[in-house]
Design a protein around this motif. Sequence first.
Motif, short mmCIF file in Angstrom:
data_model
loop_
_atom_site.label_atom_id
_atom_site.label_comp_id
_atom_site.label_asym_id
_atom_site.label_seq_id
_atom_site.Cartn_x
_atom_site.Cartn_y
_atom_site.Cartn_z
N PHE A 131 8.81 11.28 -0.26
CA PHE A 131 8.27 9.57 -0.48
C PHE A 131 6.88 9.63 -0.09
N TRP A 132 6.16 10.34 0.74
CA TRP A 132 5.42 10.61 1.95
C TRP A 132 4.36 11.36 1.79
N TRP A 133 4.78 13.12 1.86
CA TRP A 133 4.25 13.34 1.75
C TRP A 133 3.98 14.56 0.33
N ARG A 134 4.88 14.55 -0.06
CA ARG A 134 4.52 14.63 -1.64
C ARG A 134 2.89 13.69 -2.40
N PRO A 135 3.38 12.61 -2.50
CA PRO A 135 2.11 12.17 -3.24
C PRO A 135 1.09 11.52 -2.82
N ARG A 136 0.35 11.95 -0.85
CA ARG A 136 -0.24 11.55 -1.00
C ARG A 136 -0.61 13.63 -0.81
N LEU A 188 2.58 6.06 -7.15
CA LEU A 188 1.14 6.74 -7.77
C LEU A 188 1.23 8.57 -7.95
N GLY A 189 2.05 9.12 -6.19
CA GLY A 189 1.66 10.36 -6.37
C GLY A 189 3.04 11.28 -6.82
N TYR A 245 0.81 -1.23 -0.18
CA TYR A 245 0.27 0.32 -0.07
C TYR A 245 0.72 1.67 0.22
N GLN A 246 2.51 1.58 1.23
CA GLN A 246 3.11 2.63 1.10
C GLN A 246 3.93 2.20 -0.54
N THR A 247 3.81 1.30 -1.33
CA THR A 247 4.66 1.52 -2.31
C THR A 247 3.94 2.08 -2.95
N ALA A 248 2.92 1.73 -3.07
CA ALA A 248 1.46 2.43 -4.44
C ALA A 248 1.37 3.60 -3.94
N VAL A 249 1.09 4.07 -3.16
CA VAL A 249 0.69 5.65 -3.20
C VAL A 249 2.36 6.49 -3.19
N PHE A 251 15.42 3.95 -3.86
CA PHE A 251 16.73 4.58 -4.31
C PHE A 251 16.36 5.16 -5.38
N VAL A 252 15.91 4.93 -6.68
CA VAL A 252 15.47 5.65 -7.49
C VAL A 252 14.78 6.74 -7.59
N ILE A 253 13.56 7.18 -6.83
CA ILE A 253 13.26 7.97 -6.30
C ILE A 253 14.07 9.36 -6.52
#
Length: 402
Positions: A184-189, A32-33, A25-29, A340-342
């Motif tokens: 990795f967390w807030w900008r995708p959300r 996709l984000g 789920y976290q990876t998908a967010v 790592f890629v991101i």
Amino acid sequence: MRLILRTGRIVLVAAQLLWLAVSLYQTAVTLLGQRKRPRTTKIATPRFAILICARNEESVIDGILTDLGAQTYPAELMEVLVVAHNCSDSTASLARRQGSAVLELKTESPGKSQAILAGLGHLQGVYDLVGVLDADSRVPQDFLETIASASPGESCLQAESLPRSDGDWLSAGYGFGRRSRNVFWWRPREELGLGTTISGSGFFARPALLQRILLGTRTLTEDLESTALLAAEGVRVRYVGGTYVEVGEPHELADSLRQRSRWARGHLGVVWHSWPRVARQALRGDMGALDTAIFLLVPTRVLTRTAVSGAFILSALRVPGALPLAPVSVALAGEWALPFVIAVRARLLPLSLSGAELAFRHGILSLLWFPVGLWALLTAAERRWDESSRTTAGKPDAIKAR
């Protein structure tokens, strides 16, 4: 004996499936984000009240007051109030000397929520949004202008938080973690419309909403608890990535451990008091509440990364009860390869020895959450708010890796 082994295998499989589900789920967010939604800039001129919560901040309060005085936003649409909470130094007099209104507040118990509520009660005018800033934070000149443009239709907003860079081993390591979480967390959300959490400094809310929510808080982590209470009501906290509030990181390990122990105790308290309400809202189909409910239980990818890595080892060794290697490998790639890629694409992590050292340093500091969490669990009833050393030294780390 067979029953015990069978039960143990079922528990092992269930635990692996649960951790893989959260990890995927976290990876998908995150994945996709990475897509950017089209945005339209709106002209808005809300009237702001800015509350600066200060406790013995005489060495740093000049910075934030100077920044607010230099805003490009119309001065007649903003008021600044410094709440000097349980101060024993010259914070109040220094703030008055700079022309700021000051409320001196004395309370027997600690907690920023008391300072914010007292500040709200002290305000005389009518305001569209109340902003809360820590006294050691710094903001750019267009801070309020950017918040204003993001405010139409929103009840609560949180500016992106960036660390202050000064080269110190500890603060730089924690600062890298803060920037990583943004990427990795807030900008995708933000891109997916899930919202963010209130982070204590640089957030804005409608006055009546802020007062009502704070009156319902019971922990010393009023920011996280307020986020949970808002999520339980279906109110999203809008993430504003177009500007930032610059915050300092601890320079002493003892300060860091005390601060993070308080955060962890508060987090446990929020889960205990508020998680059921957030979960009920999630069951109504509210994806923002679901995301918050998951975050409250699994607040860091250190947990999923550790669990998935362990599951991969079990699968590779073909331990009885281990999951098939293929799905575990997909989850493992999401925990290690994708970030790592991101990170490289976002220029968060340079491909150099210094970049590897920084990532290793952050990894070591992240592992400290395990003993900190255990200590917080053992001292969950403690309500202390220890002061940390303050500094505004260093340069603003305003790298906008977009």
